[in-house]
Design an enzyme around this catalytic site. Structure first.
Site, PDB file in Angstrom:
ATOM      1  N   GLY A 146      30.701  54.745  43.560  1.00 23.11           N
ATOM      2  CA  GLY A 146      30.125  54.366  42.127  1.00 23.11           C
ATOM      3  C   GLY A 146      30.944  55.254  41.726  1.00 23.11           C
ATOM      4  O   GLY A 146      30.862  55.236  39.974  1.00 23.11           O
ATOM      5  N   GLU A 204      28.678  56.400  50.128  1.00 22.98           N
ATOM      6  CA  GLU A 204      29.940  55.900  49.669  1.00 22.98           C
ATOM      7  C   GLU A 204      31.023  55.561  48.948  1.00 22.98           C
ATOM      8  O   GLU A 204      31.246  54.998  48.091  1.00 22.98           O
ATOM      9  CB  GLU A 204      29.465  53.960  50.343  1.00 22.98           C
ATOM     10  CG  GLU A 204      27.858  53.935  51.069  1.00 22.98           C
ATOM     11  CD  GLU A 204      27.470  52.867  50.620  1.00 22.98           C
ATOM     12  OE1 GLU A 204      27.421  52.159  50.112  1.00 22.98           O
ATOM     13  OE2 GLU A 204      26.785  52.220  51.979  1.00 22.98           O
ATOM     14  N   GLY A 245      34.020  55.113  46.813  1.00 22.65           N
ATOM     15  CA  GLY A 245      35.870  54.732  47.538  1.00 22.65           C
ATOM     16  C   GLY A 245      36.114  56.111  46.593  1.00 22.65           C
ATOM     17  O   GLY A 245      37.586  56.975  47.157  1.00 22.65           O
ATOM     18  N   ARG A 288      44.483  45.782  38.569  1.00 20.29           N
ATOM     19  CA  ARG A 288      43.355  46.356  37.409  1.00 20.29           C
ATOM     20  C   ARG A 288      44.005  45.910  35.805  1.00 20.29           C
ATOM     21  O   ARG A 288      42.854  45.609  34.981  1.00 20.29           O
ATOM     22  CB  ARG A 288      42.805  48.063  37.758  1.00 20.29           C
ATOM     23  CG  ARG A 288      42.969  47.631  39.735  1.00 20.29           C
ATOM     24  CD  ARG A 288      42.151  48.974  39.578  1.00 20.29           C
ATOM     25  NE  ARG A 288      40.675  49.619  38.937  1.00 20.29           N
ATOM     26  CZ  ARG A 288      40.373  50.168  37.740  1.00 20.29           C
ATOM     27  NH1 ARG A 288      41.567  51.048  37.232  1.00 20.29           N
ATOM     28  NH2 ARG A 288      39.258  50.179  37.770  1.00 20.29           N
ATOM     29  N   CYS A 346      54.953  35.262  36.360  1.00 20.10           N
ATOM     30  CA  CYS A 346      54.453  34.239  34.993  1.00 20.10           C
ATOM     31  C   CYS A 346      53.549  34.773  35.124  1.00 20.10           C
ATOM     32  O   CYS A 346      52.780  33.418  34.488  1.00 20.10           O
ATOM     33  CB  CYS A 346      55.138  33.155  36.116  1.00 20.10           C
ATOM     34  SG  CYS A 346      57.140  33.328  36.591  1.00 20.10           S
ATOM     35  N   GLU A 347      52.621  35.100  33.899  1.00 24.00           N
ATOM     36  CA  GLU A 347      51.092  35.403  32.942  1.00 24.00           C
ATOM     37  C   GLU A 347      51.438  36.641  32.124  1.00 24.00           C
ATOM     38  O   GLU A 347      52.224  36.766  32.817  1.00 24.00           O
ATOM     39  CB  GLU A 347      50.506  35.192  33.974  1.00 24.00           C
ATOM     40  CG  GLU A 347      50.155  34.004  35.204  1.00 24.00           C
ATOM     41  CD  GLU A 347      48.452  33.873  35.842  1.00 24.00           C
ATOM     42  OE1 GLU A 347      47.730  34.787  34.601  1.00 24.00           O
ATOM     43  OE2 GLU A 347      48.103  34.142  36.759  1.00 24.00           O
TER      44      GLU A 347
HETATM   45  N1  LLP Z   1      29.884  51.145  48.492  1.00 28.88           N
HETATM   46  C1  LLP Z   1      29.105  49.248  47.476  1.00 28.88           C
HETATM   47  C2  LLP Z   1      28.587  48.785  48.605  1.00 28.88           C
HETATM   48  C3  LLP Z   1      29.777  48.907  47.049  1.00 28.88           C
HETATM   49  O1  LLP Z   1      30.500  47.888  46.646  1.00 28.88           O
HETATM   50  C4  LLP Z   1      31.600  49.404  46.645  1.00 28.88           C
HETATM   51  C5  LLP Z   1      32.583  49.226  45.929  1.00 28.88           C
HETATM   52  C6  LLP Z   1      31.968  50.931  46.830  1.00 28.88           C
HETATM   53  C7  LLP Z   1      30.587  51.711  48.020  1.00 28.88           C
HETATM   54  C8  LLP Z   1      32.085  52.029  46.176  1.00 28.88           C
HETATM   55  O2  LLP Z   1      32.160  52.748  45.422  1.00 28.88           O
HETATM   56  P1  LLP Z   1      33.623  53.608  44.157  1.00 28.88           P
HETATM   57  O3  LLP Z   1      32.848  54.557  44.597  1.00 28.88           O
HETATM   58  O4  LLP Z   1      34.883  53.104  44.756  1.00 28.88           O
HETATM   59  O5  LLP Z   1      32.796  52.902  43.094  1.00 28.88           O
HETATM   60  N2  LLP Z   1      37.975  46.143  42.284  1.00 28.88           N
HETATM   61  C9  LLP Z   1      36.783  47.295  41.126  1.00 28.88           C
HETATM   62  C10 LLP Z   1      35.810  47.579  41.570  1.00 28.88           C
HETATM   63  C11 LLP Z   1      35.614  47.133  42.658  1.00 28.88           C
HETATM   64  C12 LLP Z   1      34.398  47.916  43.438  1.00 28.88           C
HETATM   65  C13 LLP Z   1      33.264  46.853  44.400  1.00 28.88           C
HETATM   66  N3  LLP Z   1      31.871  47.856  45.027  1.00 28.88           N
HETATM   67  C14 LLP Z   1      38.674  48.248  40.292  1.00 28.88           C
HETATM   68  O6  LLP Z   1      39.440  48.185  40.658  1.00 28.88           O
HETATM   69  O7  LLP Z   1      37.487  48.540  39.130  1.00 28.88           O
END
Ligand code: LLP
Length: 407
Positions: A233, A268, A270, A307, A337-338
């Site tokens: 997050g 975790e 991302g 996004r 087309c949106e």
């Molecule tokens: N762990 C779990 C259980 C998760 O559900 C997520 C993200 C992460 C880790 C990684 O989160 P991060 O560090 O990347 O914030 N598509 C959206 C973001 C969706 C995140 C979903 N879960 C966007 O483009 O902002």
């Protein structure tokens, strides 16, 4: 031309010419630097950083992190397979998600993952059933929903009681009690992930307090955990957000678990690891004007980077080779087309002409990963730049691939 955009030391325009557009370019060095910075922020214990593969499952990029020593956080059987192909060790993989199927649970059990992050009583029962059938003990962590507001976009909030994720405190203890008495299950950890693109520390502090309280209660039940997984997050700067101070972030967790030195800390992340490492290159097709707006029509679309359309997200857009002249306010839009198909709205941009390359920044996370074939658009190619060299990580999808599975 001076002021020309370079990615990992290479000319963005040259990359666009060589590999075509739309094109995702990932800078391996940038992802590595993020991994190392996060790792180094922890001074009292070495965390296991499980890369959330959903942010960007590109094998070449994920492999860069696997080689750094990262583990992986996966949410499907597909990600399990990808994580293994990218070189993550099964013992360093955790499996999250509210809807793991029986097949996915079996695949995870056979692989020998570190933990299943369990999100409901029914999932716990399913996990025990599948483990019993395979004659294995399933390692698990219960995902705690601490009911804290991460103060981010509602679509990416996960740690509130009205979200579908995790289980609330009392029920979590019930699940632990149940799991500890079931020989098909092995309690190894506790997990908590409250949301994404979090730019404040206070939600993490509240989650840490909740987790510490749960750990005390589990100890009271005689349960010793091997790890605590505090999710991802970590927010980044898209426009003017202040990024999360890493040291203060690390201190929260080191302090929260100071009395438990044997407990392994898992993260975790991302987005934090890969968002800034990726750029989407797109070519200007046309310019047009209405009485109200100016548009720059490009060959990338919401199908490549959803996004902006989905969350109203702001991504930087810059010409790869800026022209001199007065900047004007434009909408950068794709061919889909949106009217929701835009990459930027009312953006002050230097003059551009058809054929120019624009770079959409911060596109390394949740870009290609969320792309689609809507409007029968083949998905973009991906390139990894490392050590001053570019190589194709994924071929541009062919038209044929669009209907390959149709009967
Ligand atoms: N762990 C779990 C259980 C998760 O559900 C997520 C993200 C992460 C880790 C990684 O989160 P991060 O560090 O990347 O914030 N598509 C959206 C973001 C969706 C995140 C979903 N879960 C966007 O483009 O902002």
């Amino acid at each position: 031309m001076s002021g020309e955009l370079r990615l990992g030391g290479l000319s963005a325009r040259a990359l666009a010419r060589r590999f075509g557009t739309p094109l995702f370019v990932y800078d391996a060095g940038a992802a590595r630097a993020r991994y190392r910075a996060l790792s180094a922020a922890f001074t009292r214990r070495r965390p296991l950083i499980c890369y959330a593969l959903k942010a960007n499952p590109c094998r070449a990029l994920a492999a860069v992190l696997a080689r750094e020593g990262a583990g992986a956080d996966i949410v499907s059987g597909g990600e399990l397979e990808r994580a293994r192909r990218a070189g993550f060790k099964p013992q360093d993989i955790v499996f999250s998600g509210v809807g793991k199927t029986a097949e996915e649970l079996r695949a995870g059990l056979r692989a020998g993952l570190r933990a299943f992050n369990v999100e409901s009583a029914e999932e716990l029962a399913a996990l025990a059933r599948e483990a019993g059938r395979l004659g294995r003990r399933a390692p698990l962590a219960v995902r705690l929903n601490p009911d804290v507001d991460p103060r981010t976009h509602p679509h990416i909030t996960t740690g509130r009681a009205d979200n579908k994720f995790g289980v609330e405190y009392k029920e979590a203890l019930t699940l632990y009690r149940r799991a500890s008495r079931d020989r098909r299950l092995r309690v190894v950890g506790l997990q908590c992930h409250i949301g994404s693109q979090i730019t404040e520390l206070s939600p993490y502090r509240r989650a840490a307090a909740s987790i510490a309280r749960a750990l005390d209660a589990l100890e009271g039940m005689g349960l010793e955990l091997e790890h605590v997984d505090v999710g991802g997050g970590l927010g980044i700067t898209y426009k003017d957000e202040k990024p999360l101070p890493l040291d203060a972030f690390a201190r929260i967790w080191e302090d929260a678990f100071a009395s438990r030195p044997g407990l392994r800390l898992l993260l975790e992340p991302g987005r934090y690891l890969v968002a800034d490492a990726g750029v989407l290159l797109t070519r200007v097709l046309y310019r047009k004007k209405t009485s109200k707006r100016r548009f720059v029509v490009v060959d990338a679309a919401m199908t490549d980077l959803p996004r902006p359309a989905l969350y109203g997200a702001w991504h930087p857009v810059t010409p790869a080779a800026p022209r001199r002249g007065v900047k004007t306010r434009v909408d950068v839009v794709g061919p889909v087309c949106e009217s929701g198909d835009f990459l930027a709205r009312e953006r002050l941009l230097a003059p551009v002409a058809p054929g120019d390359i624009l770079a959409v920044g911060k596109a390394g996370a949740y870009g290609f990963a969320m792309s689609s074939q809507y409007n029968s658009r083949p998905r973009a190619a991906e390139v990894l730049v490392d050590g001053g060299r570019a190589r194709l990580a994924r071929r541009r999808e062919t038209l044929k691939a669009l209907w390959a599975g149709e009967l």
